[in-house]
Every structure is written in C-alpha cells, then in structure tokens.
Design a protein around this motif. Structure first.
Motif, PDB file in Angstrom:
ATOM      1  N   LEU A 107      82.433  37.178 113.718  1.00 43.29           N
ATOM      2  CA  LEU A 107      81.532  36.077 114.140  1.00 43.29           C
ATOM      3  C   LEU A 107      81.036  35.140 112.896  1.00 43.29           C
ATOM      4  O   LEU A 107      80.890  33.920 113.094  1.00 43.29           O
ATOM      5  CB  LEU A 107      80.304  36.677 114.930  1.00 43.29           C
ATOM      6  CG  LEU A 107      79.567  35.752 115.732  1.00 43.29           C
ATOM      7  CD1 LEU A 107      80.117  34.954 116.677  1.00 43.29           C
ATOM      8  CD2 LEU A 107      78.069  36.242 116.091  1.00 43.29           C
ATOM      9  N   GLY A 108      80.767  35.741 112.084  1.00 49.37           N
ATOM     10  CA  GLY A 108      80.456  35.307 110.688  1.00 49.37           C
ATOM     11  C   GLY A 108      81.626  34.313 110.483  1.00 49.37           C
ATOM     12  O   GLY A 108      81.295  33.141 109.909  1.00 49.37           O
ATOM     13  N   GLY A 109      82.838  34.797 110.509  1.00 44.47           N
ATOM     14  CA  GLY A 109      84.020  33.838 110.035  1.00 44.47           C
ATOM     15  C   GLY A 109      83.962  32.409 111.117  1.00 44.47           C
ATOM     16  O   GLY A 109      84.184  31.308 110.676  1.00 44.47           O
ATOM     17  N   MET A 110      83.549  32.683 112.510  1.00 46.27           N
ATOM     18  CA  MET A 110      83.549  31.681 113.290  1.00 46.27           C
ATOM     19  C   MET A 110      82.604  30.650 113.030  1.00 46.27           C
ATOM     20  O   MET A 110      82.886  29.445 113.009  1.00 46.27           O
ATOM     21  CB  MET A 110      83.338  32.235 114.725  1.00 46.27           C
ATOM     22  CG  MET A 110      84.635  32.987 115.333  1.00 46.27           C
ATOM     23  SD  MET A 110      84.058  33.727 117.032  1.00 46.27           S
ATOM     24  CE  MET A 110      85.688  34.669 117.259  1.00 46.27           C
ATOM     25  N   PHE A 111      81.392  31.160 112.652  1.00 46.80           N
ATOM     26  CA  PHE A 111      80.224  30.463 112.049  1.00 46.80           C
ATOM     27  C   PHE A 111      80.622  29.469 110.964  1.00 46.80           C
ATOM     28  O   PHE A 111      80.405  28.330 110.883  1.00 46.80           O
ATOM     29  CB  PHE A 111      79.035  31.131 111.670  1.00 46.80           C
ATOM     30  CG  PHE A 111      78.036  31.488 113.120  1.00 46.80           C
ATOM     31  CD1 PHE A 111      78.579  31.882 113.947  1.00 46.80           C
ATOM     32  CD2 PHE A 111      76.824  31.213 112.853  1.00 46.80           C
ATOM     33  CE1 PHE A 111      77.654  32.228 115.278  1.00 46.80           C
ATOM     34  CE2 PHE A 111      75.693  31.359 113.742  1.00 46.80           C
ATOM     35  CZ  PHE A 111      76.281  31.838 114.875  1.00 46.80           C
ATOM     36  N   PHE A 112      81.437  30.067 110.140  1.00 43.96           N
ATOM     37  CA  PHE A 112      82.019  29.543 108.955  1.00 43.96           C
ATOM     38  C   PHE A 112      82.895  28.150 109.376  1.00 43.96           C
ATOM     39  O   PHE A 112      82.936  27.021 108.763  1.00 43.96           O
ATOM     40  CB  PHE A 112      82.607  30.405 107.880  1.00 43.96           C
ATOM     41  CG  PHE A 112      83.196  29.632 106.772  1.00 43.96           C
ATOM     42  CD1 PHE A 112      82.496  29.105 105.581  1.00 43.96           C
ATOM     43  CD2 PHE A 112      84.532  29.511 106.738  1.00 43.96           C
ATOM     44  CE1 PHE A 112      83.292  28.654 104.593  1.00 43.96           C
ATOM     45  CE2 PHE A 112      85.425  28.906 105.552  1.00 43.96           C
ATOM     46  CZ  PHE A 112      84.452  28.515 104.523  1.00 43.96           C
ATOM     47  N   LEU A 113      83.738  28.704 110.253  1.00 45.83           N
ATOM     48  CA  LEU A 113      84.951  27.517 110.769  1.00 45.83           C
ATOM     49  C   LEU A 113      83.830  26.334 111.074  1.00 45.83           C
ATOM     50  O   LEU A 113      84.733  25.243 111.245  1.00 45.83           O
ATOM     51  CB  LEU A 113      85.900  28.222 111.533  1.00 45.83           C
ATOM     52  CG  LEU A 113      86.738  29.158 111.163  1.00 45.83           C
ATOM     53  CD1 LEU A 113      87.429  29.800 112.089  1.00 45.83           C
ATOM     54  CD2 LEU A 113      87.683  28.690 110.314  1.00 45.83           C
ATOM     55  N   LEU A 114      82.813  26.546 111.866  1.00 45.22           N
ATOM     56  CA  LEU A 114      82.083  25.577 112.594  1.00 45.22           C
ATOM     57  C   LEU A 114      81.703  24.443 111.474  1.00 45.22           C
ATOM     58  O   LEU A 114      81.397  23.381 111.729  1.00 45.22           O
ATOM     59  CB  LEU A 114      80.837  25.885 113.188  1.00 45.22           C
ATOM     60  CG  LEU A 114      81.286  26.912 114.593  1.00 45.22           C
ATOM     61  CD1 LEU A 114      79.763  27.194 115.227  1.00 45.22           C
ATOM     62  CD2 LEU A 114      81.791  25.737 115.522  1.00 45.22           C
ATOM     63  N   THR A 115      81.397  25.019 109.985  1.00 40.43           N
ATOM     64  CA  THR A 115      81.073  24.148 109.187  1.00 40.43           C
ATOM     65  C   THR A 115      82.054  22.947 108.997  1.00 40.43           C
ATOM     66  O   THR A 115      81.617  21.908 108.590  1.00 40.43           O
ATOM     67  CB  THR A 115      80.644  24.642 107.885  1.00 40.43           C
ATOM     68  OG1 THR A 115      82.186  25.494 107.163  1.00 40.43           O
ATOM     69  CG2 THR A 115      79.781  25.899 108.019  1.00 40.43           C
TER      70      THR A 115
END
Length: 286
Positions: A107-115
């Motif tokens: 989920l942390g990686g997905m949040f990062f991809l949103l950036t």
C-alpha cells in the motif's frame, strides 16, 4: 559445521527477526553486486514513480521494501521493526505479522505511485522497508494504544508514539521537505496498519485473502504426493495374498495325499479320528 550452525540460529529467530536478517543480507548482497558487477542492478528492484516504468517491473512493488539507501536507513528501520514486531508477535501469530508487513509495503508503494499522477515525480524511485515498518508500528499503536513502552528515560503510551511519527511525516510533506515520495509511502503503510487493527478489533481480518494467496503460492512449490507407491503397495499386498492362498492349498493337498497313502498301506481303520475328520471335510469341500 558453520553453515549448519547459522541455519540453526536462523531457525530459532521469530518471523520479525528473520525479516531483519533477510534485509541485512540483501543490503550487503546488493551493495557488493552494484560495486562488483553493475550499478544498474539495484534499478531492477527499486520502485519507479513512473507508471510506465513500473509496469515493466511489477515485482518492484514488493522488492523495493528490501533495499535501503544506506546503513543508517537500514539500522533505523530494523530497530523499529524489532521493537514493534516483538509487540505484535506477543499478540498474534506469524501470518498476521506477514500480512501487516507486506500489505503495508504494497500500500505504501501504491501511494508512492500516485505521486507520479498527482505531482509528476517521474524521476524519483522508492526503496526501503519504512512503509512495512510503519504498518507494523501503527498496527500495535492502534490495537493496544494505552500500552506503555520505555523511551530513553521515561514511559510513553503507544498511541502517542504513533501520533508522533505520523505528524512528523505530515509536517515534512507540508513543508516541502526532501523525500516527499518516501513520506507519502510512510503514510500508506501507516494507513494500512491503522485500518487492519481497527477492522480486526471489529472481528474482520482484512489480510485473510492475502494469507490464502500466500498459502496457494507456497503449495505450488510443494512436491505433490506420488500415487505410484500406493499402487505398488496394493499390488504387493495382492501378490502376497495370492501366494498365501497357494501355499495353503498346497499344504492342504499334501495332507490329503499323506492320508491316502496311509490308507493304501494300512487301511482306513489305521487313520486317527483327526485324520478321518480331515478327510471327511475335504471330501465335502470337493
């Protein structure tokens, strides 16, 4: 002997300590490979913010969590994981730890991809176990918020620790500090830990599906039970049964022949009662 001793020591570790050991080993291995082989090796495992680049290496949504930018980055993450992991494992089993840790990383990686989509951070990459560590930390802070732990010279409650680390990330993001994408990933991991704990308190395990996926994955690599030996055993048993029947039949016939030979030499009256009964029963069967 040395490798056997290391395997024994590794087997004695709990799952959080094993994860720490794996992170340390990978940190050393990647450091050696990038220096001795090619610096580009690390690029295959970091999580790129650019969605197109990510699609070419989707495994990086997990693999980035095993890389660290430096020794201090590694030591801090592993220290927090050790402390929070021990608390979690005092409450739940290994599967729950794995769920929280890896779902936090993802989920942390997905949040990062949103950036990339929202803030156009296309040239940045993400590495480090921080999102998974935050998930484990915030999970225990949410599940047992009033539990006290010792910090240097005084005691603090877990909810205070959780609030502090989340506020630090929020302040860093709002002030435009460095590591913007990393802070976003921290919040993703923290959100996972919070939601997981809250749902678990309500009787729902949101990591159940992930556990089943991992179990299915593990079963794919287990050797299937061979049915051939069972058939062989069955055949062997059948053969043994046939041999026994034949042996019994031969023995029966031998007794009859012996009795008949005795009759031919000495007459029927020379037979004992047991021999007469045996011959009578044999005659009825025939």
């Amino acid at each position: 002997m040395a490798s056997g001793g290391l395997r024994y020591q590794y087997a004695r570790l709990n799952i959080a300590e094993k994860m720490i050991a794996i992170n340390v080993i990978i940190f050393i291995a990647i450091g050696l490979l990038t220096r001795l082989v090619s610096p580009a090796i690390e690029g295959w495992f970091v999580l790129p913010a650019n969605l197109t680049n990510f699609l070419s290496q989707p495994w990086s949504l997990v693999s980035y969590g095993f890389l660290h930018s430096g020794i201090l980055h590694l030591l801090w993450n592993m220290y927090v994981l050790y402390i929070s992991g021990r608390i979690l494992l005092n409450l739940f089993d290994n599967k729950r730890f794995i769920n929280v840790y890896f779902l936090g990383i993802m989920l942390g990686g997905m949040f990062f991809l949103l950036t990339d989509a929202l803030f156009l951070q296309s040239n940045s990459v993400l590495l480090g176990a921080s999102a998974g560590v935050m998930a484990v930390l915030i999970f225990v802070c949410t599940y047992i918020p009033n539990q006290e732990i010792r910090v240097i010279f005084f005691n603090v409650k877990l909810w205070q620790v959780g609030l502090f680390v989340v506020l630090i990330d929020l302040l860093q993001i709002s002030s435009g500090g460095s590591n913007f994408g990393g802070r976003i990933a921290h919040l993703g991991g923290a959100l996972l830990g919070y939601l997981y704990a809250r749902q678990l308190m309500n009787g729902r395990d949101i990591g159940e599906g992930f556990s089943k996926f991992l179990d299915g994955l593990a079963n794919m690599f287990k050797s299937k039970e061979k049915k051939a030996p069972l058939k062989t055993v069955y055949k062997n048993k059948a053969s043994a049964s046939r041999i026994k029947v034949k042996q019994d039949k031969d023995s029966h016939q031998h007794q009859i022949d012996t009795i008949l030979d005795k009759i031919s030499k000495s007459g029927y009256e020379s037979l004992s009662k047991a021999e007469k009964d045996f011959l009578f029963k044999a005659g009825k069967k025939d």
